[in-house]
Design a protein around this motif. Structure first.
Motif, PDB file in Angstrom:
ATOM      1  N   TYR A 146     -19.815   9.190  48.409  1.00 43.22           N
ATOM      2  CA  TYR A 146     -19.639   7.837  47.855  1.00 43.22           C
ATOM      3  C   TYR A 146     -20.824   7.467  46.972  1.00 43.22           C
ATOM      4  O   TYR A 146     -20.648   6.906  45.877  1.00 43.22           O
ATOM      5  CB  TYR A 146     -19.507   6.842  49.001  1.00 43.22           C
ATOM      6  CG  TYR A 146     -18.982   5.487  48.605  1.00 43.22           C
ATOM      7  CD1 TYR A 146     -17.614   5.268  48.477  1.00 43.22           C
ATOM      8  CD2 TYR A 146     -19.844   4.421  48.368  1.00 43.22           C
ATOM      9  CE1 TYR A 146     -17.121   4.023  48.118  1.00 43.22           C
ATOM     10  CE2 TYR A 146     -19.359   3.181  48.012  1.00 43.22           C
ATOM     11  CZ  TYR A 146     -18.001   2.985  47.888  1.00 43.22           C
ATOM     12  OH  TYR A 146     -17.524   1.737  47.525  1.00 43.22           O
TER      13      TYR A 146
ATOM     14  N   GLN B  24      -7.806  11.090  49.178  1.00 44.80           N
ATOM     15  CA  GLN B  24      -9.253  11.001  49.031  1.00 44.80           C
ATOM     16  C   GLN B  24      -9.904  11.042  50.404  1.00 44.80           C
ATOM     17  O   GLN B  24      -9.221  10.972  51.427  1.00 44.80           O
ATOM     18  CB  GLN B  24      -9.648   9.704  48.320  1.00 44.80           C
ATOM     19  CG  GLN B  24      -9.316   8.445  49.109  1.00 44.80           C
ATOM     20  CD  GLN B  24      -9.647   7.180  48.354  1.00 44.80           C
ATOM     21  OE1 GLN B  24      -9.055   6.903  47.327  1.00 44.80           O
ATOM     22  NE2 GLN B  24     -10.592   6.412  48.863  1.00 44.80           N
TER      23      GLN B  24
ATOM     24  N   ARG C 235     -22.915   9.597  45.456  1.00 46.46           N
ATOM     25  CA  ARG C 235     -22.898  10.455  44.263  1.00 46.46           C
ATOM     26  C   ARG C 235     -21.885   9.952  43.236  1.00 46.46           C
ATOM     27  O   ARG C 235     -22.160   9.943  42.027  1.00 46.46           O
ATOM     28  CB  ARG C 235     -22.561  11.899  44.657  1.00 46.46           C
ATOM     29  CG  ARG C 235     -23.642  12.616  45.449  1.00 46.46           C
ATOM     30  CD  ARG C 235     -23.335  14.108  45.543  1.00 46.46           C
ATOM     31  NE  ARG C 235     -24.177  14.768  46.516  1.00 46.46           N
ATOM     32  CZ  ARG C 235     -23.812  15.062  47.761  1.00 46.46           C
ATOM     33  NH1 ARG C 235     -22.586  14.734  48.190  1.00 46.46           N
ATOM     34  NH2 ARG C 235     -24.643  15.660  48.586  1.00 46.46           N
ATOM     35  N   THR C 236     -20.720   9.542  43.711  1.00 52.90           N
ATOM     36  CA  THR C 236     -19.684   9.046  42.797  1.00 52.90           C
ATOM     37  C   THR C 236     -20.160   7.808  42.059  1.00 52.90           C
ATOM     38  O   THR C 236     -20.001   7.696  40.841  1.00 52.90           O
ATOM     39  CB  THR C 236     -18.399   8.714  43.580  1.00 52.90           C
ATOM     40  OG1 THR C 236     -17.901   9.902  44.185  1.00 52.90           O
ATOM     41  CG2 THR C 236     -17.337   8.145  42.650  1.00 52.90           C
ATOM     42  N   ASN C 237     -20.758   6.872  42.785  1.00 48.57           N
ATOM     43  CA  ASN C 237     -21.228   5.642  42.152  1.00 48.57           C
ATOM     44  C   ASN C 237     -22.422   5.877  41.243  1.00 48.57           C
ATOM     45  O   ASN C 237     -22.601   5.179  40.241  1.00 48.57           O
ATOM     46  CB  ASN C 237     -21.556   4.601  43.223  1.00 48.57           C
ATOM     47  CG  ASN C 237     -20.319   3.920  43.762  1.00 48.57           C
ATOM     48  OD1 ASN C 237     -19.731   3.063  43.111  1.00 48.57           O
ATOM     49  ND2 ASN C 237     -19.873   4.324  44.942  1.00 48.57           N
TER      50      ASN C 237
END
Length: 264
Positions: free
Chosen positions: A116, A73, A118-120
């Motif tokens: 980070y 990652q 966008r993922t959350n």
């Protein structure tokens, strides 16, 4: 003092080679070092060249270690520095690797922060406060965090917070309405939503409950609790019983009515 390369053999590990000087094993190198320095049989190696080869090999191994770490990652510069340090890579080599990976765009804290966020946003589970704190812990600069959090607009924040609030509300179905609302608010706060955001989220929610369902819940809860505080004819036991139900979110008027209906 110089020595001559008398043999170069491949190790069992792919990409690693053993260098023999004057018939004796001397040191290993990576394939990259072998190619970069064009090492071959009969080449002379003095102390300075040997030093360069060892430094280049240390750098090559550390670079490969870093790439393996990145293969799972994205990482921040701080995470990479910590990882290499924990794997006994020297401080000078670590800084060289950081520069290399940054130039190669494998390390980019600004892009990491945006990814980070966008993922959350997609996972619907965290508010800006928690994301900000976690990125700071990962070593991302404040300005880069601010730029990344700009992606998390108010509309998405309210939408995500509403989804989370509904989940918490449903999970707490065994509690009275007032306590269920408190649980929802606490969960949103813990997940990093601000007070203003929580106000907007609450406007999207329907916290109403069927009075009959609330009565049935009180009846069920009281029936369980009453066993702990018998006999209820004792004033202290009666008060403890009321307090226990109040902590579950039931109001005292409803509790007193229940006691009247169950005077036996």
């Amino acid at each position: 003092m110089t020595a001559k390369i008398t043999k170069i053999t491949a190790q069992k590990r792919p990409g690693r080679y053993n260098i023999f000087l004057d018939g004796q094993y001397a040191f290993p190198v990576s394939e990259d070092v072998l190619i970069d320095f064009a090492l071959m049989k009969d080449q002379e190696v003095d102390a300075e060249l040997k030093k360069q080869l060892l430094a280049a090999d240390a750098n090559s191994q550390a670079h490969q270690l870093a790439l393996n770490y990145l293969s799972y990652q994205l990482r921040t510069i701080k995470e990479m520095r910590t990882y290499l340090h924990d794997h006994d890579v020297g401080a000078d080599t670590i800084e060289k690797i950081i520069v290399q990976l940054t130039e190669q765009k494998y390390l980019d804290d600004a892009e990491y922060a945006k990814a980070y966020v966008r993922t959350n946003m997609a996972l619907h589970e965290k508010g800006r406060i928690v994301i900000d704190r976690e990125l700071k812990q990962k070593g991302v600069a404040a300005t880069e965090i601010t730029d990344a959090l700009a992606l998390y607009d108010t509309e998405t924040t309210v939408e995500n917070g509403t989804k989370l609030a509904k989940k918490v509300w449903q999970r707490q179905a065994k509690l009275a309405q007032r306590v269920r609302q408190q649980k929802v608010r606490q969960s949103l706060q813990q997940k990093g939503f601000t007070g203003d955001e929580i106000t907007l989220i609450f406007e999207q929610l329907d916290f109403s409950v069927d009075p009959e369902d609330e009565h049935d819940l009180l009846d069920e809860t009281a029936a369980k609790i009453v066993r702990r505080y018998r006999p209820l004819s004792d004033s202290k036991q009666r008060q403890k019983f009321k307090q226990a139900l109040a902590r579950k979110g039931f109001n005292f008027d409803d509790i007193n009515r229940w006691l009247e209906d169950h005077s036996e």
